[in-house]
Design an enzyme around this catalytic site. Structure first.
Site, PDB file in Angstrom:
ATOM      1  N   SER A 136       2.556 -16.723  -0.026  1.00  0.00           N
ATOM      2  CA  SER A 136       3.625 -16.611  -1.013  1.00  0.00           C
ATOM      3  C   SER A 136       4.581 -17.792  -0.922  1.00  0.00           C
ATOM      4  CB  SER A 136       4.390 -15.314  -0.720  1.00  0.00           C
ATOM      5  OG  SER A 136       5.582 -15.291  -1.458  1.00  0.00           O
ATOM      6  N   TYR A 160       9.579 -10.086   4.923  1.00  0.00           N
ATOM      7  CA  TYR A 160       8.338 -10.210   4.150  1.00  0.00           C
ATOM      8  C   TYR A 160       7.795 -11.643   4.243  1.00  0.00           C
ATOM      9  CZ  TYR A 160       5.393 -11.010   0.040  1.00  0.00           C
ATOM     10  OH  TYR A 160       4.373 -11.409  -0.806  1.00  0.00           O
ATOM     11  N   LYS A 164       4.286 -13.453   6.117  1.00  0.00           N
ATOM     12  CA  LYS A 164       3.312 -14.331   5.435  1.00  0.00           C
ATOM     13  C   LYS A 164       3.187 -15.664   6.192  1.00  0.00           C
ATOM     14  CE  LYS A 164       2.088 -11.782   1.935  1.00  0.00           C
ATOM     15  NZ  LYS A 164       0.718 -11.336   1.733  1.00  0.00           N
TER      16      LYS A 164
HETATM   17  P1  NAD Z   1      -0.025  -4.761  -4.998  1.00  0.00           P
HETATM   18  O1  NAD Z   1       0.892  -3.891  -4.206  1.00  0.00           O
HETATM   19  O2  NAD Z   1      -0.249  -4.420  -6.420  1.00  0.00           O
HETATM   20  O3  NAD Z   1      -1.442  -4.854  -4.267  1.00  0.00           O
HETATM   21  C1  NAD Z   1      -1.580  -4.736  -2.874  1.00  0.00           C
HETATM   22  C2  NAD Z   1      -2.676  -3.710  -2.626  1.00  0.00           C
HETATM   23  O4  NAD Z   1      -2.835  -3.557  -1.218  1.00  0.00           O
HETATM   24  C3  NAD Z   1      -2.316  -2.337  -3.204  1.00  0.00           C
HETATM   25  O5  NAD Z   1      -3.402  -1.860  -3.963  1.00  0.00           O
HETATM   26  C4  NAD Z   1      -2.096  -1.482  -1.979  1.00  0.00           C
HETATM   27  O6  NAD Z   1      -2.454  -0.127  -2.195  1.00  0.00           O
HETATM   28  C5  NAD Z   1      -2.968  -2.172  -0.951  1.00  0.00           C
HETATM   29  N1  NAD Z   1      -2.528  -1.929   0.424  1.00  0.00           N
HETATM   30  C6  NAD Z   1      -1.277  -2.011   0.923  1.00  0.00           C
HETATM   31  N2  NAD Z   1      -1.290  -1.692   2.231  1.00  0.00           N
HETATM   32  C7  NAD Z   1      -2.573  -1.418   2.556  1.00  0.00           C
HETATM   33  C8  NAD Z   1      -3.233  -1.034   3.753  1.00  0.00           C
HETATM   34  N3  NAD Z   1      -2.561  -0.833   4.893  1.00  0.00           N
HETATM   35  N4  NAD Z   1      -4.560  -0.858   3.739  1.00  0.00           N
HETATM   36  C9  NAD Z   1      -5.272  -1.039   2.587  1.00  0.00           C
HETATM   37  N5  NAD Z   1      -4.709  -1.386   1.423  1.00  0.00           N
HETATM   38  C10 NAD Z   1      -3.375  -1.574   1.409  1.00  0.00           C
HETATM   39  O7  NAD Z   1       0.497  -6.249  -4.857  1.00  0.00           O
HETATM   40  P2  NAD Z   1      -0.011  -7.565  -5.583  1.00  0.00           P
HETATM   41  O8  NAD Z   1       1.094  -8.058  -6.452  1.00  0.00           O
HETATM   42  O9  NAD Z   1      -1.350  -7.372  -6.148  1.00  0.00           O
HETATM   43  O10 NAD Z   1      -0.067  -8.537  -4.331  1.00  0.00           O
HETATM   44  C11 NAD Z   1      -1.275  -8.798  -3.627  1.00  0.00           C
HETATM   45  C12 NAD Z   1      -0.983  -9.734  -2.478  1.00  0.00           C
HETATM   46  O11 NAD Z   1      -0.377 -10.921  -2.988  1.00  0.00           O
HETATM   47  C13 NAD Z   1      -0.009  -9.155  -1.449  1.00  0.00           C
HETATM   48  O12 NAD Z   1      -0.447  -9.526  -0.177  1.00  0.00           O
HETATM   49  C14 NAD Z   1       1.299  -9.840  -1.787  1.00  0.00           C
HETATM   50  O13 NAD Z   1       2.130  -9.982  -0.661  1.00  0.00           O
HETATM   51  C15 NAD Z   1       0.817 -11.196  -2.278  1.00  0.00           C
HETATM   52  N6  NAD Z   1       1.778 -11.836  -3.194  1.00  0.00           N
HETATM   53  C16 NAD Z   1       2.158 -11.184  -4.331  1.00  0.00           C
HETATM   54  C17 NAD Z   1       3.093 -11.771  -5.184  1.00  0.00           C
HETATM   55  C18 NAD Z   1       3.568 -11.057  -6.430  1.00  0.00           C
HETATM   56  O14 NAD Z   1       4.607 -11.435  -6.969  1.00  0.00           O
HETATM   57  N7  NAD Z   1       2.846 -10.079  -6.955  1.00  0.00           N
HETATM   58  C19 NAD Z   1       3.636 -13.024  -4.865  1.00  0.00           C
HETATM   59  C20 NAD Z   1       3.209 -13.666  -3.704  1.00  0.00           C
HETATM   60  C21 NAD Z   1       2.264 -13.052  -2.869  1.00  0.00           C
END
Ligand code: NAD
Ligand code: UDP
Length: 350
Positions: A136, A160, A164
């Protein structure tokens, strides 16, 4: 064509990535605990596949917590037993709320760091060493130098972002321990927004959303009365905060390219690559574009600055262009049109 494990495959980014990888002939194994998502996303993915004539049987779905190492091992073992050995992993599973991470850092370190450590141990045991990790832009420290390039200082200011940054460090150590074996790409996302252009899958945040785009959608459908704009006195073109919003379909295309590169090159690699649209957009610009794209009015009010916010951030994406041969193709207008298509037809999510 490869067999890819997608952790967090039911989430916002994971679901769009599963679809794109299926479209391009890969087989998918999704691992998700559904702590922040719904299994119903796979019905929607199946529907899109049917409409496009894609074989959706090429996706296998496991309900699994990444902290449960034995269950993760079972997924790898099952795939071998089925003659479908996992060849690479995209690791999305994790928790992503800055606010929640400040209130509950234990949980964030446990899931984001501990979960990744589990995954890496299992990958090594099963001799699977190709990984794309969801990093991120929150790992970057405050800077006056824009656009933000990958060699900017890493200095996250919240738990958070610290998890990362720590995972990236762990991944570098792991790569260095067996440099001829691992290929690892950390993709550093800026602000992923919008939905698949079909409007059949999209962002389905549990609870009250904190992010600008889902809030604008909720104002548009009347669920939230007005958009509170956090600050009108930032040192930016119109006084509102500037971010780098990237269409979700462009973002997942970056993952596809990163995997393809890993599978095509003879040498192993460790890389950190920004994914953003490469320019800044203010809150007011976002609102105006949304209104124009969807022929609606977004009621808004100015409020004080939100704690922890910065005036602006946007990415230098020249490395992604050069190394991955990738560039964003969709505009902010597309973001607003596609994102609203999903939100208006699915106001309660899946
Ligand atoms: P999201 O919450 O929609 O998806 C994350 C998924 O991981 C969810 O389906 C959740 O149920 C699953 N999850 C969480 N903990 C878990 C566990 N212990 N075991 C198994 N599954 C688990 O989020 P997203 O927006 O799709 O983000 C995906 C990744 O991208 C994350 O790692 C997030 O930190 C990173 N990210 C997201 C953004 C954003 O703005 N959306 C920005 C930078 C980085
Ligand atoms: N923002 C806002 N009102 C909201 C939510 C966000 O004015 O209800 C602003 C926020 O201050 C920032 C921009 O919109 O300038 C993007 O915020 P978001 O939380 O989506 O992304 P982040 O700040 O985490 O990059």
């Amino acid at each position: 064509m490869a067999i890819i494990l997608v952790t967090g495959g039911a989430g916002f980014i994971g679901s769009h990535a599963c679809l794109r990888l299926l479209e391009t002939g890969n087989e998918i194994i999704s691992l998700d605990s559904y702590v922040n998502s719904s299994k119903n996303v796979f019905k929607a993915i199946n529907k899109i596949c049917e409409l496009k004539g894609i074989n959706h049987e090429l996706i296998k779905i496991y309900e699994c917590d990444i902290l449960d190492k034995k269950s993760v091992e079972d997924i790898f073992q099952n795939s071998i037993n089925n003659n479908k050995e996992i060849q690479g992993v995209i690791h999305f599973a994790g928790l992503k709320s800055v606010k929640e991470s400040e209130a509950n850092p234990h949980k964030y370190w446990e899931v984001n760091f501990g979960g990744t450590l589990n995954l890496l141990k299992v990958m090594k045991n099963f001799n699977c060493r190709k990984l794309v990790f969801s990093s991120s832009a929150t790992i970057y420290g405050e800077t006056n130098k824009f656009p933000i390039a990958e060699d900017s200082q890493i200095k996250p200011i919240n738990p958070y972002g610290k998890t990362k940054a720590a995972v990236e460090q762990l991944l570098l150590d792991i790569y260095n321990s067996e440099p001829n074996k691992w290929s690892i790409t950390n993709l550093r996302y800026f602000n992923p927004v919008g939905s698949h252009h079909s409007g059949l899958i999209g962002e389905d945040p549990k609870g009250v959303p904190n992010n600008l785009f889902p809030i604008i959608c909720k104002v548009a459908n009347g669920e939230i009365e007005k958009l509170e704009i956090y600050g009108c006195d930032w040192p930016t073109i119109d006084g509102t905060g500037i971010r780098d919003y990237i269409h979700i379909e462009d973002l997942v295309e970056g993952h596809k390219k990163a995997l393809e590169l890993m599978f095509s090159e003879k040498k192993t690699s460790y890389r950190c690559i920004n994914l953003g649209c490469g320019h800044g957009v203010s809150v007011l610009e976002m609102v105006k574009t949304f209104e124009k794209a969807n022929n609606c009015r977004i009621k808004k009010v100015f409020e004080p600055r939100r704690e922890g916010d910065v005036a602006k951030t946007y990415a230098d994406i020249s490395l992604a262009k050069k190394i991955l041969g990738w560039k964003p193709k969709r505009s902010l207008y597309d973001v607003c049109k596609d994102g609203w298509k999903w939100a208006k037809t699915n106001p309660n999510g899946y």
